[in-house]
Design a protein around this motif. Sequence first.
Motif, short mmCIF file in Angstrom:
data_model
loop_
_atom_site.label_atom_id
_atom_site.label_comp_id
_atom_site.label_asym_id
_atom_site.label_seq_id
_atom_site.Cartn_x
_atom_site.Cartn_y
_atom_site.Cartn_z
N LEU A 267 0.82 -1.21 0.00
CA LEU A 267 0.00 0.00 0.00
C LEU A 267 0.86 1.26 0.00
O LEU A 267 0.61 2.19 -0.77
N GLU A 268 1.87 1.28 0.86
CA GLU A 268 2.71 2.49 0.98
C GLU A 268 3.67 2.66 -0.20
O GLU A 268 4.33 3.70 -0.32
N GLU A 269 3.73 1.66 -1.07
CA GLU A 269 4.62 1.74 -2.24
C GLU A 269 3.91 2.22 -3.51
O GLU A 269 4.51 2.30 -4.58
N ILE A 270 2.60 2.52 -3.40
CA ILE A 270 1.83 2.93 -4.57
C ILE A 270 2.30 4.30 -5.06
O ILE A 270 2.45 5.24 -4.28
N ARG A 271 2.53 4.38 -6.37
CA ARG A 271 2.95 5.62 -7.00
C ARG A 271 1.97 5.94 -8.14
O ARG A 271 1.19 5.07 -8.56
N PRO A 272 2.01 7.17 -8.66
CA PRO A 272 1.13 7.50 -9.80
C PRO A 272 1.26 6.52 -10.96
O PRO A 272 0.27 6.16 -11.60
N ILE A 273 2.47 6.04 -11.21
CA ILE A 273 2.68 5.09 -12.31
C ILE A 273 1.98 3.76 -12.03
O ILE A 273 1.53 3.07 -12.95
N ARG B 92 -10.05 7.73 -5.62
CA ARG B 92 -9.84 9.11 -5.18
C ARG B 92 -10.27 9.28 -3.72
O ARG B 92 -9.56 9.86 -2.90
N SER B 93 -11.45 8.73 -3.38
CA SER B 93 -11.96 8.82 -2.01
C SER B 93 -11.06 8.07 -1.03
O SER B 93 -10.80 8.53 0.08
N LEU B 94 -10.59 6.88 -1.45
CA LEU B 94 -9.75 6.07 -0.57
C LEU B 94 -8.44 6.77 -0.25
O LEU B 94 -8.05 6.87 0.92
N GLU C 165 -1.73 12.97 -7.83
CA GLU C 165 -0.59 13.15 -8.73
C GLU C 165 -0.83 12.49 -10.08
O GLU C 165 -0.46 13.03 -11.12
N TYR C 166 -1.47 11.32 -10.06
CA TYR C 166 -1.77 10.61 -11.31
C TYR C 166 -2.73 11.44 -12.17
O TYR C 166 -2.51 11.60 -13.38
N ASP D 70 -3.25 14.65 -12.08
CA ASP D 70 -2.61 15.90 -12.53
C ASP D 70 -1.77 15.65 -13.78
O ASP D 70 -1.64 16.52 -14.64
N ALA D 71 -1.19 14.45 -13.87
CA ALA D 71 -0.29 14.15 -14.97
C ALA D 71 -0.97 13.50 -16.16
O ALA D 71 -0.41 13.47 -17.26
N SER D 72 -2.19 12.98 -15.96
CA SER D 72 -2.84 12.23 -17.04
C SER D 72 -3.69 13.14 -17.92
O SER D 72 -4.10 14.23 -17.51
N LEU D 73 -3.95 12.68 -19.12
CA LEU D 73 -4.83 13.42 -20.04
C LEU D 73 -6.26 13.32 -19.56
O LEU D 73 -6.70 12.27 -19.10
N ARG D 74 -6.99 14.40 -19.68
CA ARG D 74 -8.39 14.39 -19.30
C ARG D 74 -9.21 13.63 -20.33
O ARG D 74 -9.03 13.83 -21.54
N SER D 75 -10.12 12.79 -19.85
CA SER D 75 -11.01 12.09 -20.78
C SER D 75 -12.00 13.08 -21.35
O SER D 75 -12.46 13.99 -20.66
N ARG D 76 -12.32 12.89 -22.61
CA ARG D 76 -13.31 13.76 -23.23
C ARG D 76 -14.67 13.51 -22.59
O ARG D 76 -15.12 12.38 -22.44
#
Length: 360
Positions: free
Chosen positions: A65-71, A128-130, A147-148, A150-156
């Motif tokens: 759990l503590e190792e989760i990154r945006p990637i 997001r809530s979690l 962070e994910y 912020d870096a990702s493309l917005r879905s149409r």
Amino acid sequence: MATTDYPFSRKLSPSINRLVLGFPEDVQEFFLEMISADRSQQTISNYAYDFALFFDYLKEKGIALEEIRPITIKRFFRHIENGYERVIQIQLRREDPITGEVERKWIERKHYRENTYAGKQRKRASLRSLFRYLVKLGALDKDPMEEYEDASLRSRSKKRVPVFLTREEALRLIEAIATYHGKKKLRKSNWHEYRDRAMLLMLLNTGMRVSELVGLNLNNVQRDHNNVHIFVLGKGGKERVLKLNQTAESALSHYLQHRPIAKDSSDALFLNKNRTRLGRKGVNEALQKYVREAQLPPKSSNISPHKLRHTLATLLLSNGENLRVVQEILGHSSIQTTQIYTHVINSEKDEALDRLDQWT
């Protein structure tokens, strides 16, 4: 998956308990918070299914759990992009006809699910809530979901016109109940027929959610002289009172006259074949049976209980009912949600297109 003789919460179904018990302790705390906040069982179940998919992926990749990154989140969404397999644990209950001894056994069932646009949005919202909760709890220093995103493309943004039945199609659906049961060689008084007619008419005439329908108890039905009202517990524990019209009231009365005695003294309004509370799946299966019998056109053949809610909203607005009144009937917290139905009843657009006939 962790198991115990005592459930995580007696407010949740056994299968959801087993899912939650398999999550990290800090994530289990998130579910306790949802239970304390009186979130609906369906909402909690949706979160549990979404998290099970995510944590199964983490386990497969050996990520804590503590190792989760945006990637990590990005790769998870890529992993399920084209669909995924959901594993559901179901408890089978078998009673010995001689000794009366009850044997319980857990089995796994796998279902392939398409990753729809709505499904993607829900999984994003769940995570997001979690992660916001885990940061507030101090279990994580940073929010990887933030962070994910912020870096990702917005879905149409996709605005979809709600699918609904016309008045004529709705009548055909109700008529199909009698047609379906009338085809049986041994014509008997079948309480399932009365139940299904009452059930579908209540969905069509009140617009209640299927989760609200299956949650109804006998004491939710209140008679006042010649009127029948249903007390509905909606999202966020909000209660609203809906009046049944004469057709729906008559169907409900016939069902109650033929309703069998429930097992375990259950006070559930709608019962399944085992005489326990009917679930969402049972409602959908019954509906699909009559949709096929009614031979509805392709547009309407993929109808679901929730689309009967769309049908009521559309018909009310087509009849000129006030948008605020429709909002209260449906139990929408925001009128913007109700406004999506105005897209399908805008007669001015139809008339503008009809005027093109003058050119030919």
